[in-house]
Scaffold this active site. Sequence first.
Site, PDB file in Angstrom:
ATOM      1  N   ARG A 297     -25.190   6.921  85.292  1.00 18.37           N
ATOM      2  CA  ARG A 297     -25.230   6.226  84.009  1.00 18.37           C
ATOM      3  C   ARG A 297     -24.041   5.269  83.874  1.00 18.37           C
ATOM      4  O   ARG A 297     -24.148   4.195  83.302  1.00 18.37           O
ATOM      5  CB  ARG A 297     -25.198   7.257  82.859  1.00 18.37           C
ATOM      6  CG  ARG A 297     -25.284   6.629  81.481  1.00 18.37           C
ATOM      7  CD  ARG A 297     -25.393   7.663  80.390  1.00 18.37           C
ATOM      8  NE  ARG A 297     -24.101   8.209  80.002  1.00 18.37           N
ATOM      9  CZ  ARG A 297     -23.934   9.184  79.115  1.00 18.37           C
ATOM     10  NH1 ARG A 297     -24.995   9.732  78.546  1.00 18.37           N
ATOM     11  NH2 ARG A 297     -22.734   9.614  78.802  1.00 18.37           N
TER      12      ARG A 297
ATOM     13  N   ARG B  62     -19.703   2.562  79.162  1.00 23.22           N
ATOM     14  CA  ARG B  62     -18.948   3.488  78.310  1.00 23.22           C
ATOM     15  C   ARG B  62     -17.608   3.790  78.953  1.00 23.22           C
ATOM     16  O   ARG B  62     -17.528   4.121  80.118  1.00 23.22           O
ATOM     17  CB  ARG B  62     -19.732   4.801  78.132  1.00 23.22           C
ATOM     18  CG  ARG B  62     -20.771   4.722  77.055  1.00 23.22           C
ATOM     19  CD  ARG B  62     -21.556   5.991  76.937  1.00 23.22           C
ATOM     20  NE  ARG B  62     -20.746   7.186  76.720  1.00 23.22           N
ATOM     21  CZ  ARG B  62     -21.216   8.293  76.169  1.00 23.22           C
ATOM     22  NH1 ARG B  62     -22.463   8.347  75.747  1.00 23.22           N
ATOM     23  NH2 ARG B  62     -20.444   9.347  76.035  1.00 23.22           N
TER      24      ARG B  62
ATOM     25  N   ARG C 177     -14.904  16.322  80.483  1.00 23.36           N
ATOM     26  CA  ARG C 177     -15.830  16.555  79.370  1.00 23.36           C
ATOM     27  C   ARG C 177     -16.682  17.797  79.613  1.00 23.36           C
ATOM     28  O   ARG C 177     -17.007  18.524  78.678  1.00 23.36           O
ATOM     29  CB  ARG C 177     -16.711  15.320  79.140  1.00 23.36           C
ATOM     30  CG  ARG C 177     -15.934  14.174  78.494  1.00 23.36           C
ATOM     31  CD  ARG C 177     -16.704  12.873  78.527  1.00 23.36           C
ATOM     32  NE  ARG C 177     -17.890  12.918  77.718  1.00 23.36           N
ATOM     33  CZ  ARG C 177     -19.025  12.280  78.017  1.00 23.36           C
ATOM     34  NH1 ARG C 177     -19.127  11.582  79.115  1.00 23.36           N
ATOM     35  NH2 ARG C 177     -20.047  12.365  77.213  1.00 23.36           N
TER      36      ARG C 177
HETATM   37  P1  AMP Z   1     -21.606  12.121  72.955  1.00 23.63           P
HETATM   38  O1  AMP Z   1     -22.206  10.763  72.895  1.00 23.63           O
HETATM   39  O2  AMP Z   1     -22.349  13.116  72.117  1.00 23.63           O
HETATM   40  O3  AMP Z   1     -21.415  12.592  74.365  1.00 23.63           O
HETATM   41  O4  AMP Z   1     -20.144  12.026  72.312  1.00 23.63           O
HETATM   42  C1  AMP Z   1     -19.169  11.159  72.866  1.00 23.63           C
HETATM   43  C2  AMP Z   1     -17.777  11.566  72.412  1.00 23.63           C
HETATM   44  O5  AMP Z   1     -17.702  11.512  70.984  1.00 23.63           O
HETATM   45  C3  AMP Z   1     -17.373  12.992  72.764  1.00 23.63           C
HETATM   46  O6  AMP Z   1     -16.886  13.113  74.083  1.00 23.63           O
HETATM   47  C4  AMP Z   1     -16.284  13.245  71.719  1.00 23.63           C
HETATM   48  O7  AMP Z   1     -15.092  12.571  72.055  1.00 23.63           O
HETATM   49  C5  AMP Z   1     -16.869  12.553  70.496  1.00 23.63           C
HETATM   50  N1  AMP Z   1     -17.701  13.497  69.723  1.00 23.63           N
HETATM   51  C6  AMP Z   1     -19.042  13.442  69.522  1.00 23.63           C
HETATM   52  N2  AMP Z   1     -19.465  14.462  68.753  1.00 23.63           N
HETATM   53  C7  AMP Z   1     -18.365  15.204  68.474  1.00 23.63           C
HETATM   54  C8  AMP Z   1     -18.147  16.407  67.741  1.00 23.63           C
HETATM   55  N3  AMP Z   1     -19.143  17.071  67.157  1.00 23.63           N
HETATM   56  N4  AMP Z   1     -16.872  16.869  67.659  1.00 23.63           N
HETATM   57  C9  AMP Z   1     -15.854  16.206  68.231  1.00 23.63           C
HETATM   58  N5  AMP Z   1     -15.994  15.090  68.960  1.00 23.63           N
HETATM   59  C10 AMP Z   1     -17.241  14.578  69.075  1.00 23.63           C
END
Ligand code: AMP
Length: 191
Positions: free
Chosen positions: A127, A133, A144
Amino acid sequence: MRMIFMGPPGAGKGTQAAVVAEKYGIPAISTGDIFRANVGEGTPLGLEAKRYMDAGEYVPDSVTNNMVRDRLAQPDAEPGFLLDGYPRTLAQVEELDGMLAASGASLDAVVVLTVDSEELVQRLLKRAETSGRSDDTEEVIRHRQDVYTEQTAPLIDVYRDRGLLLEVDGLGEVTEVSERILTALDGVSRG
Ligand code: AMP
């Protein structure tokens, strides 16, 4: 229908969340997407979130919880919603419980997509070639996964204990996985 989608980074959560939300006619609310939109617009929330996101860390609970509270208060989320990527910590689970209790609502299902972790790293590296990103580098990707294992995987037990958990195999074609999820959810909506 009020549901949560969980799964490690790269499990295909966002893609599946969009399909399922559309099917149920409810908004898919992705905290990651909201953060990225704020980063793109250069808002104070975006500036705060970006440092954590770029490092593969979670944005602090206080920031995330307030953002979700505001989003769930929008009229379109009143009949139901699909939360994609929230809650991710035990503190967020408690906070969401409070938000739902305040409006007399409750969760119907928690979908967890399961995929082998090395497969996930490979998916995310692929990706990264096209996503642009800034959190899609190998080091951040692996970090992560670790953060997910430490902080988010424990939520699976919490929701299993509540009888809300639907574990779905996330490996396969997008349509195949969607079918599995919809079949699992069908059992819930029929009670
Ligand atoms: P995602 O697109 O869901 O993978 O989210 C990307 C990034 O956003 C994550 O790696 C976190 O840094 C932040 N993030 C998204 N959702 C949360 C959450 N519920 N709590 C804390 N950080 C979040």
